[in-house]
Design a protein around this motif. Structure first.
Motif, PDB file in Angstrom:
ATOM      1  N   CYS A   1      42.320  42.917  30.992  1.00 22.49           N
ATOM      2  CA  CYS A   1      43.698  42.539  31.275  1.00 22.49           C
ATOM      3  C   CYS A   1      43.856  42.266  32.767  1.00 22.49           C
ATOM      4  CB  CYS A   1      44.665  43.619  30.805  1.00 22.49           C
ATOM      5  SG  CYS A   1      44.662  45.105  31.817  1.00 22.49           S
ATOM      6  N   ILE A   2      44.927  41.592  33.108  1.00 21.47           N
ATOM      7  CA  ILE A   2      45.135  41.170  34.489  1.00 21.47           C
ATOM      8  C   ILE A   2      45.270  42.374  35.416  1.00 21.47           C
ATOM      9  CG2 ILE A   2      47.657  41.002  34.361  1.00 21.47           C
ATOM     10  CD1 ILE A   2      45.233  38.495  36.021  1.00 21.47           C
ATOM     11  N   ALA A   3      45.840  43.446  34.916  1.00 21.43           N
ATOM     12  CA  ALA A   3      46.015  44.643  35.744  1.00 21.43           C
ATOM     13  C   ALA A   3      44.660  45.211  36.157  1.00 21.43           C
ATOM     14  CB  ALA A   3      46.821  45.685  34.989  1.00 21.43           C
ATOM     15  N   CYS A   4      43.728  45.271  35.215  1.00 18.39           N
ATOM     16  CA  CYS A   4      42.406  45.800  35.517  1.00 18.39           C
ATOM     17  C   CYS A   4      41.657  44.855  36.462  1.00 18.39           C
ATOM     18  CB  CYS A   4      41.616  45.994  34.225  1.00 18.39           C
ATOM     19  SG  CYS A   4      42.083  47.491  33.336  1.00 18.39           S
ATOM     20  N   LEU A   5      41.783  43.556  36.222  1.00 18.72           N
ATOM     21  CA  LEU A   5      41.099  42.594  37.082  1.00 18.72           C
ATOM     22  C   LEU A   5      41.598  42.708  38.517  1.00 18.72           C
ATOM     23  CD1 LEU A   5      41.004  39.467  34.760  1.00 18.72           C
ATOM     24  CD2 LEU A   5      39.127  40.982  35.378  1.00 18.72           C
ATOM     25  N   ARG A   6      42.911  42.871  38.651  1.00 19.32           N
ATOM     26  CA  ARG A   6      43.474  43.017  40.003  1.00 19.32           C
ATOM     27  C   ARG A   6      42.946  44.283  40.665  1.00 19.32           C
ATOM     28  NH1 ARG A   6      48.894  40.835  38.506  1.00 19.32           N
ATOM     29  NH2 ARG A   6      48.878  38.691  39.219  1.00 19.32           N
ATOM     30  N   GLN A   7      42.880  45.354  39.867  1.00 20.98           N
ATOM     31  CA  GLN A   7      42.419  46.627  40.410  1.00 20.98           C
ATOM     32  C   GLN A   7      40.969  46.512  40.864  1.00 20.98           C
ATOM     33  OE1 GLN A   7      42.706  49.817  37.604  1.00 20.98           O
ATOM     34  NE2 GLN A   7      42.884  51.378  39.174  1.00 20.98           N
ATOM     35  N   LEU A   8      40.138  45.917  40.011  1.00 20.71           N
ATOM     36  CA  LEU A   8      38.725  45.766  40.341  1.00 20.71           C
ATOM     37  C   LEU A   8      38.542  44.869  41.557  1.00 20.71           C
ATOM     38  CD1 LEU A   8      37.367  45.395  36.725  1.00 20.71           C
ATOM     39  CD2 LEU A   8      36.837  47.241  38.313  1.00 20.71           C
ATOM     40  N   GLN A   9      39.362  43.834  41.613  1.00 19.98           N
ATOM     41  CA  GLN A   9      39.281  42.916  42.753  1.00 19.98           C
ATOM     42  C   GLN A   9      39.629  43.647  44.042  1.00 19.98           C
ATOM     43  OE1 GLN A   9      42.403  40.115  43.300  1.00 19.98           O
ATOM     44  NE2 GLN A   9      41.032  38.484  43.899  1.00 19.98           N
ATOM     45  N   ALA A  10      40.661  44.484  43.974  1.00 16.66           N
ATOM     46  CA  ALA A  10      41.080  45.237  45.154  1.00 16.66           C
ATOM     47  C   ALA A  10      39.988  46.203  45.582  1.00 16.66           C
ATOM     48  CB  ALA A  10      42.369  45.990  44.853  1.00 16.66           C
ATOM     49  N   GLU A  11      39.393  46.894  44.599  1.00 14.85           N
ATOM     50  CA  GLU A  11      38.330  47.846  44.909  1.00 14.85           C
ATOM     51  C   GLU A  11      37.135  47.124  45.523  1.00 14.85           C
ATOM     52  OE1 GLU A  11      37.466  49.825  41.309  1.00 14.85           O
ATOM     53  OE2 GLU A  11      39.376  50.904  41.267  1.00 14.85           O
ATOM     54  N   GLN A  12      36.810  45.962  44.950  1.00 21.93           N
ATOM     55  CA  GLN A  12      35.702  45.174  45.467  1.00 21.93           C
ATOM     56  C   GLN A  12      35.972  44.756  46.910  1.00 21.93           C
ATOM     57  OE1 GLN A  12      33.515  41.241  43.809  1.00 21.93           O
ATOM     58  NE2 GLN A  12      35.570  40.968  44.512  1.00 21.93           N
ATOM     59  N   GLY A  13      37.223  44.322  47.137  1.00 24.09           N
ATOM     60  CA  GLY A  13      37.591  43.894  48.476  1.00 24.09           C
ATOM     61  C   GLY A  13      37.438  45.015  49.491  1.00 24.09           C
TER      62      GLY A  13
END
Ligand SMILES: [Zn+2]
Length: 70
Positions: A54-66
């Motif tokens: 879901c978009i929420a998880c993708l955003r979270q993972l993207q933030a963590e990756q960043g």
């Protein structure tokens, strides 16, 4: 009153958090297109999960990756 475009059904379930969501990747547009996920993260997700997140998880993972990448 005619419903030309009915709202997308939440026919998918996020394998990460279990929330119902709808992925539009098979259609014209999906929210995940907006996210610039790194190639490494994409491949990691592809191995870890057989389906979209879901978009929420993708955003979270993207933030963590960043954060991790600095
Ligand atoms: Zn999720």
């Amino acid at each position: 009153m005619s419903a030309a475009t009915p709202p997308p059904a939440l026919d998918d379930r996020c394998p990460r958090c279990g929330q119902p969501f709808h992925c539009g990747a098979q259609e014209a547009h999906c929210d995940c297109f907006e996210l610039k996920l790194g190639e490494a993260l994409r491949q990691q997700l592809a191995q870890q999960y057989s389906r979209c997140l879901c978009i929420a998880c993708l955003r979270q993972l993207q933030a963590e990756q960043g954060h991790a990448a600095g």
